[in-house]
Motif scaffolding. Structure first.
Motif, short mmCIF file in Angstrom:
data_model
loop_
_atom_site.label_atom_id
_atom_site.label_comp_id
_atom_site.label_asym_id
_atom_site.label_seq_id
_atom_site.Cartn_x
_atom_site.Cartn_y
_atom_site.Cartn_z
N VAL A 250 0.88 -1.18 0.00
CA VAL A 250 0.00 0.00 0.00
C VAL A 250 0.91 1.22 0.00
N THR A 251 0.94 1.95 -1.10
CA THR A 251 1.89 3.05 -1.26
C THR A 251 1.26 4.42 -1.01
N SER A 252 -0.07 4.50 -1.09
CA SER A 252 -0.75 5.78 -0.83
C SER A 252 -2.20 5.51 -0.51
N MET A 253 -2.79 6.35 0.32
CA MET A 253 -4.21 6.22 0.62
C MET A 253 -4.74 7.53 1.19
N SER A 265 -1.86 1.12 -4.74
CA SER A 265 -0.82 0.12 -4.47
C SER A 265 0.38 0.29 -5.39
N GLY A 266 1.43 -0.48 -5.09
CA GLY A 266 2.62 -0.45 -5.91
C GLY A 266 2.43 -1.06 -7.28
N ALA A 267 1.39 -1.88 -7.44
CA ALA A 267 1.09 -2.48 -8.74
C ALA A 267 0.16 -1.61 -9.58
N GLY A 268 -0.24 -0.44 -9.05
CA GLY A 268 -1.12 0.46 -9.80
C GLY A 268 -2.60 0.27 -9.52
N ASP A 269 -2.96 -0.60 -8.56
CA ASP A 269 -4.37 -0.80 -8.22
C ASP A 269 -4.89 0.39 -7.42
N VAL A 270 -6.11 0.83 -7.76
CA VAL A 270 -6.81 1.87 -7.00
C VAL A 270 -8.18 1.31 -6.66
N CYS A 271 -8.50 1.23 -5.37
CA CYS A 271 -9.79 0.67 -4.98
C CYS A 271 -10.25 1.30 -3.67
N CYS A 272 -11.49 1.02 -3.30
CA CYS A 272 -12.08 1.54 -2.08
C CYS A 272 -12.16 0.42 -1.05
N MET A 273 -11.87 0.76 0.21
CA MET A 273 -11.93 -0.21 1.30
C MET A 273 -12.73 0.37 2.46
N SER A 274 -13.40 -0.50 3.19
CA SER A 274 -14.11 -0.09 4.39
C SER A 274 -13.78 -1.07 5.51
N MET A 275 -13.98 -0.64 6.75
CA MET A 275 -13.72 -1.51 7.89
C MET A 275 -14.96 -1.57 8.78
N LYS A 276 -15.43 -2.80 9.02
CA LYS A 276 -16.55 -3.03 9.92
C LYS A 276 -16.17 -4.15 10.89
N ASP A 277 -16.47 -3.93 12.16
CA ASP A 277 -16.15 -4.91 13.19
C ASP A 277 -14.67 -5.29 13.14
N LYS A 285 -15.01 -3.50 -7.12
CA LYS A 285 -14.56 -2.72 -8.26
C LYS A 285 -13.20 -2.12 -7.98
N SER A 286 -12.27 -2.37 -8.88
CA SER A 286 -10.91 -1.86 -8.73
C SER A 286 -10.39 -1.47 -10.11
N LEU A 287 -9.68 -0.37 -10.17
CA LEU A 287 -9.12 0.10 -11.43
C LEU A 287 -7.60 0.08 -11.35
N VAL A 288 -6.97 -0.04 -12.50
CA VAL A 288 -5.51 -0.11 -12.56
C VAL A 288 -5.00 1.06 -13.38
N VAL A 289 -4.03 1.79 -12.83
CA VAL A 289 -3.39 2.89 -13.53
C VAL A 289 -1.97 2.48 -13.91
N ASP A 290 -1.34 3.32 -14.75
CA ASP A 290 -0.01 3.00 -15.25
C ASP A 290 1.04 3.51 -14.26
N GLY A 291 1.61 2.58 -13.51
CA GLY A 291 2.69 2.94 -12.59
C GLY A 291 2.31 2.81 -11.14
N LEU A 292 3.31 2.79 -10.29
CA LEU A 292 3.12 2.73 -8.85
C LEU A 292 2.39 4.00 -8.37
N VAL A 293 1.36 3.83 -7.57
CA VAL A 293 0.58 4.97 -7.08
C VAL A 293 1.35 5.65 -5.93
#
Length: 627
Positions: A250-253, A265-277, A285-293
């Motif tokens: 996880v390189t940025s959030m 992420s370092g692989a270019g993944d961008v997605c939304c996360m939530s925490m319950k309990d 749904k996750s999108l991929v961009v070109d390069g490490l985020v």
């Protein structure tokens, strides 16, 4: 640098093209929601969203390594790197006036990260691995309050910092096997750390986010999971996702107001996360961009957000549909090796770098075309005068031509040079190519169209190979009549060739590695630049030197170009300065300061309106040519 530019008029910078995506958290949306803030070389750029208006903040002497904006948008802070043994500057800027508010100098070699307190009272700074200290600064008094080593000696280096959102006296630092919550005591000028108890878990923290009410801390790690920490008890409360971790960490959030996290992420993944309990749920749904985020920046409440990557791309996302557009800002992410304008027009220009060739709109900086050749480096490019082809030189020894509109291959000359094609030039009809190679040969290629089973094709014929240079050819210039050319080489010679007999007319010797060369207006002289930091004037008919100027005090001259009327020329090189000279007087009239890397090439537009300079750090700067 100030003593070098003293006494010269400053060149006006019209536009910058570039984004240093390697800076962690370097892309920020200003709280007004109208501006993007990001670093480029030694400059901090403020760009209005939706338009092409830019303001540039100059003051750093080396690459900007971190950027922060205060919660209410009054201040921008930026830190830099410097040479070993020297201290690195932190500059605080006033956003409204775009002027320097104050400068702090304490950290050694590099400033790693910055953060403002929520009420804009304090600035927190973290030094790099050669410094290792965290310092709190009073913004009103413009002086340090206190400082301390950021981690215990048994831990690794600290990478990131974050201030609380409600308290000016609480902040968090994280790094390799270290995560600490700090309390600031202003009266006693002291900061007190408390290490977070993570049990047997060992992680390297890459980024930190604190909830709006300061009751929870999220820490992204290099192993691809997110740690959840209670700042009051200093205990680890959650860790996840357990199975579906983020590839390459996880390189940025960033944290949304509804409590969800947008994670890059370092692989270019961008997605939304939530925490319950105390369990993390990763959105489908996750999108991929070109390069490490490296950056995720919210615009306002998070309906839109921007993502910056290590490959110098900035993407605009819509949160509701979780969709993204093509990069709103895109740039070279490695050294730019050459630049050229199409014949007779200043509206477009082309640049080349590792993996790619790009065509830009001069006034807006928009990307007009992009040609990608994976795993190769382009060393030079030329537009044919009829505008039908972009001819390029590559380090794999090939000459490749492309259609400008589509970017599709037009033809390829295989094995043009054994040690890579290092320079090239085109005749006015576009059917003859003069190329120079890493082995020192200058070759002449004649192109003609033929017919094949699948339609028209191109046939290349090597007319001649001229073998007098003994080292790489760095620059080639043609005369207007296409009957003669001059080549510069790292062997300390420049040769004027007759392109009808393919023999040399004249040779120039000097104790230097020649990097650039130009004909003067009436083509009876040439001017040269190289590693000896001198500008030489030479007669074409006998090769004699008629004048020598000190072109630079501290580095080689890598790029040179002459104005259309022949009265002025520009140079750029390892001193990072762009200089405008009077040709006959041999004096500098204007100087441009903005590059933090070595300038590789410079070019004056055909209408003498702009100067384009490109550098080792991937930056492209567009300057106003002085009246």
């Amino acid at each position: 640098m100030p003593e070098t530019t003293e006494g010269f008029k400053k060149l006006t910078l019209c536009r910058t093209i570039g984004f240093n995506g390697k800076v962690a958290g370097g892309l920020i949306v200003h709280p007004s929601r109208q501006h993007l803030i990001y670093p480029l070389g030694c400059t901090v750029i403020i760009e209005e969203i939706g338009s092409h208006k830019q303001d540039c903040l100059f003051g750093h002497t080396n690459d900007v390594t971190c950027v922060a904006v205060s919660k209410h948008g009054r201040y921008i802070a930026s830190g830099q790197t410097t040479h070993m043994g020297f201290t690195a500057d932190i500059i605080v800027w006033d956003f409204a006036t775009r002027q320097m508010y104050c400068k702090f100098t304490l950290h050694k070699v590099k400033v790693e990260a910055l953060a403002f307190s929520p009420n804009e009272m304090f600035l927190l700074s973290l030094g790099g691995k050669d410094d290792g200290c965290v310092v709190v600064w009073n913004l009103d008094r413009k002086q340090p309050i206190c400082g301390q080593e950021a981690q215990v000696k048994s831990a690794g280096t600290t990478n990131c910092v974050a201030f609380a959102n409600q308290s000016d006296y609480l902040f968090v630092t994280g790094g390799r096997e270290t995560l600490r919550v700090w309390e600031l005591d202003v009266e006693n000028r002291k900061i007190t750390p408390s290490d977070v108890n993570m049990g047997k878990i060992k992680r390297e923290v890459e980024c930190i986010q604190i909830t709006e009410n300061d009751d929870f801390i999220y820490c992204g790690t290099s192993t691809g999971d997110i740690l959840g920490v209670n700042p009051r008890t200093k205990l680890l409360q959650a860790s996840g996702p357990v199975k579906d971790k983020f590839s390459r960490g996880v390189t940025s959030m960033t944290l949304l107001k509804n409590g969800d996290l947008i994670v890059g992420s370092g692989a270019g993944d961008v997605c939304c996360m939530s925490m319950k309990d105390q369990k993390y749920t990763r959105a489908k749904k996750s999108l991929v961009v070109d390069g490490l985020v490296t950056s995720v920046a919210l615009r306002g409440d998070g309906h839109q957000f921007f993502v910056g990557t290590k490959k110098s791309n900035i993407y605009k996302f819509t949160y509701a549909e979780f969709s993204m557009n093509l990069p709103t800002i895109t740039a070279h992410y490695s050294a730019v090796n050459d630049i050229t304008f199409p014949f007779g027009t200043s509206k477009l220009f082309g640049t080349c770098s590792e993996h790619e060739v790009r065509v830009w709109e001069t006034e807006t900086g928009k990307l007009a075309a992009r040609i990608v050749v994976p795993n190769m480096t382009c060393n030079g490019l030329e537009f044919s005068q009829d505008g039908r082809a972009i001819v390029t030189a590559w380090n794999d020894g090939k000459i490749r031509a492309f259609f400008p509109e589509s970017g599709k291959p037009m033809y390829t000359i295989n094995d043009a040079h054994s040690l890579g094609v290092t320079a090239l030039a085109l005749t006015s009809n576009g059917l003859r190519i003069i190329s120079g190679g890493g082995e020192g040969q200058v070759r002449v290629w004649d192109m003609k169209q033929g017919m094949a089973m699948k339609g028209a094709t191109w046939i290349s014929n090597m007319k001649e190979a001229m073998k007098e240079h003994t080292a790489a050819v760095t620059f080639i210039r043609l005369r207007k009549n296409d009957k003669e050319c001059v080549t510069a080489s790292c062997d300390g010679t420049c040769i004027i060739w007759n392109l009808e007999t393919f023999r040399r007319n004249q040779i120039i010797f000097e104790n230097t590695l020649f990097k650039c060369i130009c004909y003067n207006y009436d083509e009876c002289q040439v001017i040269t630049g190289g590693t000896d930091r001198k500008i030489g004037y030479w007669e074409c008919h006998d090769g004699s030197k008629i004048r020598e100027l000190d072109g630079s005090k501290s580095g080689a001259i890598n790029g040179m170009d002459l104005s259309a009327d022949g009265t002025r020329f520009v140079t750029g090189g390892d001193d990072n300065l762009l200089k405008v000279w009077k040709y006959n007087e041999g004096t500098v009239t204007h100087c441009g300061v903005g590059h933090s890397g070595n300038i590789n090439r410079v070019k004056i537009s055909p209408n003498d309106e702009y100067i384009i300079s490109v550098s080792q750090d991937g930056a492209i700067l567009v300057w106003k040519f002085p009246e």
